[in-house]
Design a protein around this motif. Structure first.
Motif, PDB file in Angstrom:
ATOM      1  N   ASP A 128      -1.164  26.742   5.012  1.00  0.00           N
ATOM      2  CA  ASP A 128      -0.582  25.839   4.022  1.00  0.00           C
ATOM      3  C   ASP A 128       0.937  25.871   4.187  1.00  0.00           C
ATOM      4  N   TYR A 180       3.093  24.625   2.430  1.00  0.00           N
ATOM      5  CA  TYR A 180       3.781  24.624   1.134  1.00  0.00           C
ATOM      6  C   TYR A 180       3.388  25.844   0.301  1.00  0.00           C
ATOM      7  N   TYR A 213       4.235  26.328  -4.738  1.00  0.00           N
ATOM      8  CA  TYR A 213       3.365  25.957  -5.847  1.00  0.00           C
ATOM      9  C   TYR A 213       3.148  27.125  -6.791  1.00  0.00           C
ATOM     10  N   ARG A 216      -3.632  24.685  -7.356  1.00  0.00           N
ATOM     11  CA  ARG A 216      -2.248  24.921  -6.933  1.00  0.00           C
ATOM     12  C   ARG A 216      -1.386  23.821  -7.526  1.00  0.00           C
ATOM     13  N   TYR A 226       2.067  21.933  -8.034  1.00  0.00           N
ATOM     14  CA  TYR A 226       3.369  21.658  -7.422  1.00  0.00           C
ATOM     15  C   TYR A 226       4.245  21.001  -8.487  1.00  0.00           C
ATOM     16  N   ARG A 283      -3.375  20.641  -6.843  1.00  0.00           N
ATOM     17  CA  ARG A 283      -4.181  20.452  -5.634  1.00  0.00           C
ATOM     18  C   ARG A 283      -5.279  21.504  -5.537  1.00  0.00           C
ATOM     19  N   PRO A 318      -7.405  24.402  -4.068  1.00  0.00           N
ATOM     20  CA  PRO A 318      -7.022  25.520  -3.200  1.00  0.00           C
ATOM     21  C   PRO A 318      -7.825  25.555  -1.896  1.00  0.00           C
ATOM     22  N   CYS A 377      -9.090  22.536  -0.105  1.00  0.00           N
ATOM     23  CA  CYS A 377      -8.849  21.438   0.845  1.00  0.00           C
ATOM     24  C   CYS A 377      -7.470  20.797   0.669  1.00  0.00           C
ATOM     25  N   SER A 378      -6.718  21.195  -0.326  1.00  0.00           N
ATOM     26  CA  SER A 378      -5.390  20.663  -0.641  1.00  0.00           C
ATOM     27  C   SER A 378      -5.419  19.234  -1.176  1.00  0.00           C
TER      28      SER A 378
END
Ligand SMILES: [Zn+2]
Length: 97
Positions: free
Chosen positions: A8, A10, A14, A52, A54, A63, A65, A67-68
């Motif tokens: 990930d 990012y 997050y 997650r 952001y 999002r 955790p 598959c985003s």
């Protein structure tokens, strides 16, 4: 053969889903972070608290955790809140007895 999970990019930007507790408490009479959501993108389920979040707006983007994929977005204006939950198939909310 083990599945390869992409890193990930990012990961340090997050918060966990508990960051939604305050903003969503304006909209719901229950603690939504204790609810279980099902991701519309990959089908995984889990507590909203594990999404997650952001925070770098506009608003909050939560999002999955696994598959985003975007599960929900919350944008609050001075007198209106917009909640986009098209990334959740369902939300199971535990109720008090
Ligand atoms: Zn997912």
């Amino acid at each position: 053969m083990d599945a390869i999970v992409p890193a990930d990019p990012y990961a340090d930007s997050y918060l966990d889903g508990n960051a939604l507790a305050g903003p969503l408490s304006e909209l719901f009479a229950v603690d939504v972070t204790a609810a279980v959501s099902r991701c519309a993108h990959c089908g995984s389920t889990g507590p909203v608290a594990l999404l997650r979040v952001y925070p770098r707006g506009p608003g909050l983007t939560a999002r999955c955790p696994d598959c985003s994929g975007v599960v929900l977005r919350l944008v609050r204006g001075p007198d209106t809140a917009w909640l986009d939950m098209r990334g959740a198939v369902r939300l199971a909310v535990p109720l008090a007895d």
